[in-house]
Design an enzyme around this catalytic site. Structure first.
Site, short mmCIF file in Angstrom:
data_model
loop_
_atom_site.label_atom_id
_atom_site.label_comp_id
_atom_site.label_asym_id
_atom_site.label_seq_id
_atom_site.Cartn_x
_atom_site.Cartn_y
_atom_site.Cartn_z
N THR A 75 0.82 -1.21 0.00
CA THR A 75 0.00 0.00 0.00
C THR A 75 0.85 1.26 0.00
OG1 THR A 75 -1.84 -1.11 1.12
CG2 THR A 75 -1.74 1.29 1.30
N THR A 83 -4.52 -1.29 -4.14
CA THR A 83 -3.12 -1.74 -4.08
C THR A 83 -3.01 -3.18 -4.53
OG1 THR A 83 -2.48 -0.21 -2.32
CG2 THR A 83 -1.20 -2.24 -2.50
N SER A 113 47.33 -9.82 -2.02
CA SER A 113 47.66 -10.01 -0.62
C SER A 113 48.37 -8.79 -0.07
CB SER A 113 48.56 -11.24 -0.43
OG SER A 113 49.01 -11.34 0.90
N SER A 114 48.09 -8.52 1.20
CA SER A 114 48.79 -7.42 1.87
C SER A 114 50.10 -7.89 2.49
CB SER A 114 47.89 -6.84 2.98
OG SER A 114 47.60 -7.85 3.94
#
Length: 472
Positions: A105, A145, A322-323
């Site tokens: 609605t 609705t 990758s870090s």
């Protein structure tokens, strides 16, 4: 109303409330905004839904004019406002969270209010002057609705399915091109993660293409089911408060506006509560997601390594992986697609539960179905476009390595089984595994076959399709 104020006062069943003076939405939308702060995803996130709502309202206005219950000037204002929305204007005014109570609605009233207030401006009146053009009395005339909202949702899903079909088509074509490119790359097939029998990398990629291509027709079939709507059924499918000729006229106008062949449900009471077409469509999305995830699993396996894995293909390097580990590059695109697939599979469960939760003449959980179907469709479309452009088109093959794996594989024993017998091939495979010798080497050493006979057996024409070689 003070036009210098930042707000205007509107009234509804619950009393008065302030609405931003510049807003095209009204009091019921404002209440929904305050009540439902769940996903942070507003109707405007899915332009197909906004456009579909406007199309339904335009079709209703045209039908109501045709049957003589709406005046020409009200019709003209509604149609003009709807046309602007369809062309992309005022989408930012569709602010209600997609998940909401009330069976949609709030979404329906958001559309009614935006169209009414923009229509008022077109007629030369101020926003909120609903005596001249009313969200319910005029924009929502002959609607509930319960028929306007599901009709718009079905149309929105049909619209959203086309970009998905396009994305699948592009991915299928990219995989097919790789299949053709890799047609001469001999490699080992595997079952249960163990060496099986030889195939080509081209066959593997064409299989990827074929499994996804199947679902293009499934999506098109589902779209036809979604095109059967209950528009004209109003509250529960009986058509109360609508002119007897309204439903057919509305469907005809909606077909013309949307350029989609819409069909009126033969039993609108059933159609108002039934969510079967949504469940079916969601199931197709789940099926696509499962297949897509399996393909991405395979791409990750085939590219694993580069030195300690399969290393049969190379995926395009998209970013450092990758870090802490220098030089590492991860299969980030397939990984992202896997996660998308998992979400789509979860969404399907939510759709299933929501569809089951309907009671009597209505399913109040349809907003959740809407949210998940549109979200899944968009996620799959975007994920497949990403997979195509950022991964598949750039894949290369490590042909020599693939050939080396075939030459060293014990699986060649399977190929020799019809010619030297199961007992011999089993014994040779065991000896090869223990000594590190090759199957071909052992066959020649024991004089079971000649080099000429082996060459004939190891011809790709024999290895890669149904055939029995004549050894002479």
């Amino acid at each position: 109303m003070n036009h210098n104020s930042a707000f205007r006062i509107e009234h509804d069943l619950l009393g008065d409330a302030q609405v931003p003076h510049t807003a095209y939405y009204g009091i019921q939308t404002q209440r929904a905004k305050e009540n439902f702060n769940i996903t942070g995803v507003a109707i405007s996130h899915f332009p197909q839904l906004v456009n579909a709502l406007a199309m339904v309202k335009m079709a209703a206005a045209k039908a109501n004019l045709e049957v003589g219950v709406l005046s020409q000037h009200h019709h003209d204002a509604i149609v003009a406002a709807c046309q602007e929305i369809i062309e992309g204007q005022w989408h930012d005014q569709f602010i209600v969270d997609l998940i909401q109570g009330g069976a949609g609605t709030s979404t329906n009233m958001n559309a009614n209010e935006v169209i009414a207030n923009r229509g008022l401006e077109i007629l030369g009146y101020a926003k909120g002057n609903y005596a001249q053009l009313h969200p319910n009395n005029h924009v929502n005339l002959a609607q509930s609705t319960n028929d306007a909202y599901p009709t718009a949702v079905r149309l929105a899903v049909i619209f959203a399915s086309q970009p998905l079909i396009d994305a699948i088509t592009d991915l299928v074509e990219a995989l097919q091109r790789k299949g053709d490119e890799f047609d001469d790359v001999l490699k080992m097939g595997r079952t249960q993660m163990q060496d099986a029998v030889p195939m080509t990398l081209g066959q593997e990629f064409r299989a990827f293409a074929h499994t996804l291509a199947e679902d293009i027709d499934r999506l098109r079939e589902a779209a036809k089911l979604l095109a059967e709507v209950n528009l004209g059924g109003t509250a529960i499918g009986t058509g109360i408060n609508a002119h007897p000729d309204y439903a057919d006229a509305a469907i005809r106008h909606l077909t013309d506006i949307a350029k989609v062949e819409m069909k009126s449900a033969s039993d609108k009471v059933e159609a108002t509560v039934d969510m079967g077409a949504f469940v079916l469509y969601s199931g197709i999305l789940r099926r696509i997601a499962v297949k897509l995830s399996k393909i991405c699993n395979d791409l990750r396996l085939l590219s694993s390594g580069p030195r300690c894995g399969f290393n049969e293909i190379n995926l395009p390097a998209m970013q450092p992986g990758s870090s802490i580990m220098p030089g590492k590059v991860n299969p980030v695109i397939p990984e992202a697609v896997n996660q998308t697939a998992f979400q789509v599979i979860g969404n399907d469960l939510a759709v299933t539960m929501a569809a089951e939760a309907g009671q009597l003449q209505l399913n109040a959980m349809e907003p959740l179905i809407t949210y998940n179907l549109l979200n899944s469709t968009k996620m799959l479309s975007d994920a497949m476009a990403m997979l195509t452009t950022r991964c598949v088109v750039g894949i290369t093959a490590n042909k020599d390595h693939c050939q080396q794996l075939v030459n060293n594989s014990l699986a060649l024993a399977t190929l020799l089984n019809p010619y030297i017998g199961y007992e011999n091939t089993t014994r040779l495979a065991k000896t090869a595994l223990q000594t590190g010798q090759g199957i071909v080497e052992l066959v020649l050493e024991e004089g079971l076959l000649t080099q000429e006979q082996l060459d004939r057996l190891l011809d790709p024409e024999v290895m890669l399709k149904p055939s029995i070689a004549q050894l002479g």
